[in-house]
Design a protein around this motif. Structure first.
Motif, PDB file in Angstrom:
ATOM      1  N   CYS A  92       0.822  -1.219   0.000  1.00 17.82           N
ATOM      2  CA  CYS A  92       0.000   0.000   0.000  1.00 17.82           C
ATOM      3  C   CYS A  92       0.853   1.266   0.000  1.00 17.82           C
ATOM      4  O   CYS A  92       0.406   2.315  -0.467  1.00 17.82           O
ATOM      5  N   ASP A 119      -9.470   2.407  -1.256  1.00 13.07           N
ATOM      6  CA  ASP A 119      -9.273   3.517  -2.190  1.00 13.07           C
ATOM      7  C   ASP A 119      -7.943   4.205  -1.879  1.00 13.07           C
ATOM      8  O   ASP A 119      -7.759   4.784  -0.808  1.00 13.07           O
ATOM      9  N   GLU A 120      -7.010   4.150  -2.836  1.00  9.22           N
ATOM     10  CA  GLU A 120      -5.669   4.695  -2.615  1.00  9.22           C
ATOM     11  C   GLU A 120      -5.700   6.196  -2.309  1.00  9.22           C
ATOM     12  O   GLU A 120      -4.985   6.661  -1.418  1.00  9.22           O
ATOM     13  N   ASP A 121      -6.530   6.950  -3.022  1.00  9.25           N
ATOM     14  CA  ASP A 121      -6.627   8.390  -2.760  1.00  9.25           C
ATOM     15  C   ASP A 121      -7.108   8.655  -1.337  1.00  9.25           C
ATOM     16  O   ASP A 121      -6.568   9.512  -0.637  1.00  9.25           O
ATOM     17  N   ALA A 122      -8.121   7.924  -0.929  1.00  8.69           N
ATOM     18  CA  ALA A 122      -8.648   8.084   0.436  1.00  8.69           C
ATOM     19  C   ALA A 122      -7.588   7.686   1.462  1.00  8.69           C
ATOM     20  O   ALA A 122      -7.405   8.376   2.466  1.00  8.69           O
ATOM     21  N   ARG A 123      -6.893   6.589   1.203  1.00 10.01           N
ATOM     22  CA  ARG A 123      -5.870   6.111   2.142  1.00 10.01           C
ATOM     23  C   ARG A 123      -4.787   7.169   2.336  1.00 10.01           C
ATOM     24  O   ARG A 123      -4.411   7.491   3.465  1.00 10.01           O
ATOM     25  N   TYR A 124      -4.294   7.747   1.247  1.00  9.43           N
ATOM     26  CA  TYR A 124      -3.257   8.777   1.357  1.00  9.43           C
ATOM     27  C   TYR A 124      -3.793  10.039   2.031  1.00  9.43           C
ATOM     28  O   TYR A 124      -3.086  10.687   2.796  1.00  9.43           O
ATOM     29  N   TRP A 125      -5.052  10.376   1.760  1.00 11.63           N
ATOM     30  CA  TRP A 125      -5.653  11.538   2.391  1.00 11.63           C
ATOM     31  C   TRP A 125      -5.748  11.325   3.905  1.00 11.63           C
ATOM     32  O   TRP A 125      -5.381  12.196   4.682  1.00 11.63           O
ATOM     33  N   LYS A 128      -2.301  11.601   5.438  1.00 13.96           N
ATOM     34  CA  LYS A 128      -1.847  12.996   5.510  1.00 13.96           C
ATOM     35  C   LYS A 128      -2.573  13.747   6.624  1.00 13.96           C
ATOM     36  O   LYS A 128      -1.945  14.465   7.403  1.00 13.96           O
ATOM     37  N   TYR A 149     -13.703  11.058   4.823  1.00  9.85           N
ATOM     38  CA  TYR A 149     -13.139  11.537   3.552  1.00  9.85           C
ATOM     39  C   TYR A 149     -14.236  11.754   2.513  1.00  9.85           C
ATOM     40  O   TYR A 149     -14.317  12.814   1.885  1.00  9.85           O
ATOM     41  N   TYR A 150     -15.112  10.761   2.328  1.00 13.19           N
ATOM     42  CA  TYR A 150     -16.158  10.846   1.317  1.00 13.19           C
ATOM     43  C   TYR A 150     -17.231  11.854   1.712  1.00 13.19           C
ATOM     44  O   TYR A 150     -17.752  12.579   0.854  1.00 13.19           O
TER      45      TYR A 150
END
Length: 188
Positions: A92, A119-125, A128, A149-150
């Motif tokens: 990941c 969801d990679e975008d959600a995971r990185y968000w 961060k 996040y969503y």
């Protein structure tokens, strides 16, 4: 007697500050070392498996053997189940720079929560935000579970969603030194 209390109060306040600073330094160093260890274990297993990818059975056997040997020598943190978490951690977050950027504020409990996010975008968000906002692992877990996040992406008034999250997680933010209670770091 009162004259002696003023110097004592100054000394006790300073000593408490020294202890708090020491706890923060221990937490940070221990967490960073643990995360890099787990990430490197995952990386090494993935590299080994990719070298023999056509031998999926070999990969399962390798993980079982590693877990058995490592658990005997280093304890239950190196179980077969955790080996799969280490692999997923590496998969990941394959970029060592990203891992390096996040480890100063996150612990293994944070990472395990992040691994649940497909969801990679959600995971990185989430990663961060957890780093930037110093979320406790319980706050991160709650925010992932409630799809923060969503909800934030879809909200016309983001401030209301942010305020709601802060109100619901205020109690979860209390223990900033969760790792110190970890049996790996501290053994009573």
């Amino acid at each position: 007697m009162k004259n002696h209390l003023t110097p004592y109060q100054s000394v006790i306040t300073e000593i408490k500050s020294i202890i708090s600073s020491g706890q923060e330094a221990a937490y940070s160093a221990s967490s960073k070392a643990m995360l890099f260890t787990y990430w490197n274990i995952g990386k090494r297993i993935v590299e080994q498996e990719l070298g023999v990818s056509e031998l999926a059975e070999y990969g399962r056997g390798l993980i079982s053997a590693l877990a058995e040997d490592l658990t005997k020598e280093f304890g239950k943190n190196y179980s077969k189940r955790n080996s799969y978490y280490y692999i997923k951690f590496y998969q990941c977050f394959p970029d060592e720079q990203i891992v390096n950027a996040c480890v100063h504020n996150l612990n293994w409990t944070h990472i395990r929560s992040l691994l649940r996010v497909a969801d990679e975008d959600a995971r990185y968000w989430y990663m961060k935000e957890a780093v930037d906002e110093s979320w406790s692992s319980r706050t991160l877990d709650c925010n992932i579970s409630t799809q923060y996040y969503y909800r934030l992406l879809q909200a016309p008034k983001k401030e209301a969603v942010i305020e709601e999250m802060k109100q619901k997680t205020v109690e979860l933010q209390k223990n900033q030194f969760e790792l110190i209670k970890s049996p790996v770091v501290y053994n009573e």
